[in-house]
Motif scaffolding. Structure first.
Motif, mmCIF file in Angstrom:
data_model
loop_
_atom_site.group_PDB
_atom_site.id
_atom_site.type_symbol
_atom_site.label_atom_id
_atom_site.label_comp_id
_atom_site.label_asym_id
_atom_site.label_seq_id
_atom_site.Cartn_x
_atom_site.Cartn_y
_atom_site.Cartn_z
ATOM 1 N N ALA A 39 0.767 -1.184 0.056
ATOM 2 C CA ALA A 39 0.099 0.013 0.092
ATOM 3 C C ALA A 39 0.738 1.312 -0.020
ATOM 4 O O ALA A 39 0.171 2.304 -0.816
ATOM 5 C CB ALA A 39 -1.007 -0.119 1.325
ATOM 6 N N PRO A 40 1.913 1.176 0.916
ATOM 7 C CA PRO A 40 2.812 2.525 0.853
ATOM 8 C C PRO A 40 3.260 2.824 -0.559
ATOM 9 O O PRO A 40 3.284 4.119 -1.213
ATOM 10 C CB PRO A 40 4.022 2.405 1.713
ATOM 11 N N LEU A 42 1.987 1.749 -3.497
ATOM 12 C CA LEU A 42 0.541 2.034 -4.313
ATOM 13 C C LEU A 42 0.473 3.571 -4.193
ATOM 14 O O LEU A 42 -0.120 4.291 -5.241
ATOM 15 C CB LEU A 42 -0.496 1.173 -4.133
ATOM 16 N N TRP A 43 0.320 4.066 -2.873
ATOM 17 C CA TRP A 43 0.181 5.238 -2.630
ATOM 18 C C TRP A 43 1.150 6.281 -2.952
ATOM 19 O O TRP A 43 0.746 7.369 -3.622
ATOM 20 C CB TRP A 43 -0.185 5.732 -1.191
ATOM 21 N N ASN A 44 2.206 5.786 -2.994
ATOM 22 C CA ASN A 44 3.712 6.734 -3.661
ATOM 23 C C ASN A 44 3.403 6.709 -5.003
ATOM 24 O O ASN A 44 3.920 7.776 -5.726
ATOM 25 C CB ASN A 44 4.834 6.171 -3.164
ATOM 26 N N GLY A 45 2.783 5.878 -5.787
ATOM 27 C CA GLY A 45 2.779 5.842 -7.275
ATOM 28 C C GLY A 45 4.152 5.399 -7.866
ATOM 29 O O GLY A 45 4.217 5.204 -9.215
ATOM 30 N N TRP A 130 6.300 -1.129 4.811
ATOM 31 C CA TRP A 130 7.206 -0.099 4.403
ATOM 32 C C TRP A 130 8.399 -0.924 3.712
ATOM 33 O O TRP A 130 9.119 -0.600 2.823
ATOM 34 C CB TRP A 130 7.730 0.981 5.280
ATOM 35 N N SER A 133 7.391 -2.342 0.598
ATOM 36 C CA SER A 133 7.294 -1.682 -0.560
ATOM 37 C C SER A 133 8.720 -0.919 -1.218
ATOM 38 O O SER A 133 8.479 0.031 -1.933
ATOM 39 C CB SER A 133 6.395 -0.638 -0.212
ATOM 40 N N HIS A 363 5.103 10.580 -4.573
ATOM 41 C CA HIS A 363 5.097 11.558 -3.341
ATOM 42 C C HIS A 363 6.393 11.588 -2.678
ATOM 43 O O HIS A 363 6.581 12.641 -1.950
ATOM 44 C CB HIS A 363 3.981 11.123 -2.432
ATOM 45 N N GLU A 368 6.638 13.930 0.721
ATOM 46 C CA GLU A 368 5.360 13.895 1.360
ATOM 47 C C GLU A 368 5.260 12.754 2.239
ATOM 48 O O GLU A 368 3.944 12.325 2.464
ATOM 49 C CB GLU A 368 4.131 13.993 0.238
#
Length: 462
Positions: A39-40, A42-45, A130, A133, A363, A368
């Motif tokens: 998920a980290p 995926l959120w980060n892109g 983390w 990812s 991000h 961020e």
């Protein structure tokens, strides 16, 4: 007849519904946990990057060895390069799921919903997502300890195929980082020492296989080094890292003051200008760059390390003890994963220009990610988990308990201590070294709590 038939029909429908529900529950953690583990990213892109990522990425392209950068892990990253490294993250997430569920299964705790809630708690309270990812070796440090535990103590509860998979996984993990190899080697040595008194708990075949994983990992690393550089040599950098730790403790400065009058060393003119930390010396803009970095300073650093060990034995012992204790408390998530990773950015821009746009849009590259907020939870959970796991291990030793959870707690406690000794003494204490392995203590505590509250205590193997 109609009623009976109808009754059988209703019964069959109920059985079918129950089986469908069970099948759905079994697939739930398989779908949910890997997604949350990455998920980290995926959120980060884009996969998360770290200070050291670029050094591993460059091994395929540059064709020479650099300190502390495994060519095996470099090849692993290159394998997933075409997918923008999402293949790597997918494999890391699935490997994590596999080891978690296998550990629970061999300990008699195999229930899909149990795997789900334990996995989600680990994702929420530890560095695990983390690590999964991140394009770095760290995810394999903790997973390999659990895999080694299963290989050695749970041989009767694993299939031949699982043993082969565990063997390959531990061998690969040991080849990705020298500290991981050192921790696994230490656990194997501890297993051989304990074996005469624990023949029922430790399988001789498993112990032999575990020991051979270290040999296989070393051979894998030497082969990769030779394939990429033409040198049949170990990854360099050990003496340089040890030198940095001694510099940080003030030992190098004292050695230069005591011996520069008799010995002509390159560092003598700079003995009063040495940076305060190993990171500043090795990776900052210091005299290390002027003197040729590792290529120009390896021999001298090795010379000073050996002589300083003999010259100040008590100081070295005290510094090692302090470094080990400090490393045990350095467990914060996210060290080196801020927006400041210029070397890694440069490597990607130079060798993988097709990924520049998505990397720069992530991000992380816009600063961020706030690990300060994350560590409000992660640090106390990690420290408390270590204390509880150590207490379980100490109680087991005191009471001579040899059940599976006791063996796991002892294994994890030894791994944490070994990691602190290797990383703290050689490299100096860093949060990254603690965070990458301490989550297995939280996993152990959750397993012990599950056993306690469910009352499903399993006796030691007979």
């Amino acid at each position: 007849m109609v009623l009976l038939t109808g009754g059988r029909g209703i019964s069959n429908i109920q059985i079918l519904d129950e089986r469908t529900t069970e099948a759905g529950a079994a697939w739930l953690p398989v779908i949910v946990l890997p997604l949350f583990l990455v998920a980290p990213a995926l959120w980060n892109g884009y996969p998360l990057l770290q200070w050291d990522t670029g050094g591993y990425l460059a091994r395929w392209y540059e064709g020479y060895l650099v300190p502390s950068r495994s060519t095996v892990f470099g090849l692993y990253l290159h394998w997933g390069e075409g997918s923008s490294f999402w293949l790597n993250l997918g494999l890391q997430a699935l490997a994590t799921l596999w080891i978690l569920q296998l550990t629970l299964r061999v300990l008699g705790l195999a229930q899909p919903l149990r795997l789900l809630w334990i996995g989600l708690l680990l994702i929420l309270t530890t560095a695990l997502p983390w690590l999964a990812s991140l394009l770095l070796t760290d995810i394999f440090a903790g997973l390999s300890v659990l895999a080694l535990f299963i290989l050695v103590t749970q041989a009767r509860r694993t299939s031949a195929l699982e043993k082969c998979a565990l063997f390959g996984f531990v061998a690969f993990s040991s080849a990705t980082h020298s500290a991981t190899l050192g921790v696994l080697l230490g656990l194997c040595c501890a297993g051989w020492i304990a074996y005469p008194w624990m023949r029922r708990q430790i399988a001789l075949s498993g112990l032999i296989q575990a020991s051979m994983t270290i040999v296989a990992g070393a051979a894998m690393l030497l082969a990769a080094n030779f394939a990429l550089s033409g040198q049949l040599a170990w990854t360099p950098g050990g003496t340089g890292v040890a030198f940095g730790r001694m510099l940080q403790d003030g030992i190098v400065t004292q050695y230069l003051k005591d011996h520069c009058a008799q010995e002509k060393l390159k560092l003598c003119p700079y003995r009063n200008e040495l940076p305060p930390t190993a990171d500043d010396f090795l990776w900052g803009n210091s005299m290390f760059n002027k003197l040729g970095r590792f290529e120009g300073m390896n021999d001298e650093m090795g010379f000073i390390v050996k002589r300083a060990l003999a010259a100040y034995p008590l100081w070295q012992a005290k510094a090692a003890a302090v470094a080990t204790a400090e490393q045990l408390t350095h467990v914060a998530t996210g060290e080196g994963t801020s927006g400041w990773v210029p070397h890694t950015y440069g490597i990607i821009e130079r060798y993988i220009p097709s990924q520049i746009k998505q990397m720069r849009a992530a991000h992380q590259q816009h600063w961020e990610i706030n690990f300060a907020v994350v560590n409000w939870l992660h640090v106390p959970v990690a420290l408390l988990s270590m204390l509880i796991a150590a207490a379980i291990a100490a109680h087991a030793v005191w009471r001579r308990r040899r059940d599976d959870v006791a063996l796991l707690a002892v294994t994890v406690s030894l791994a944490l201590l070994g990691n602190a000794v290797i990383c703290g003494v050689i490299s100096g204490p860093h949060d990254r070294y603690g965070a990458r392995i301490v989550w297995i203590a939280t996993f152990t505590v959750l397993i012990a709590a599950t056993r306690w509250f469910s009352g499903s205590e399993r006796p030691a193997q007979q």
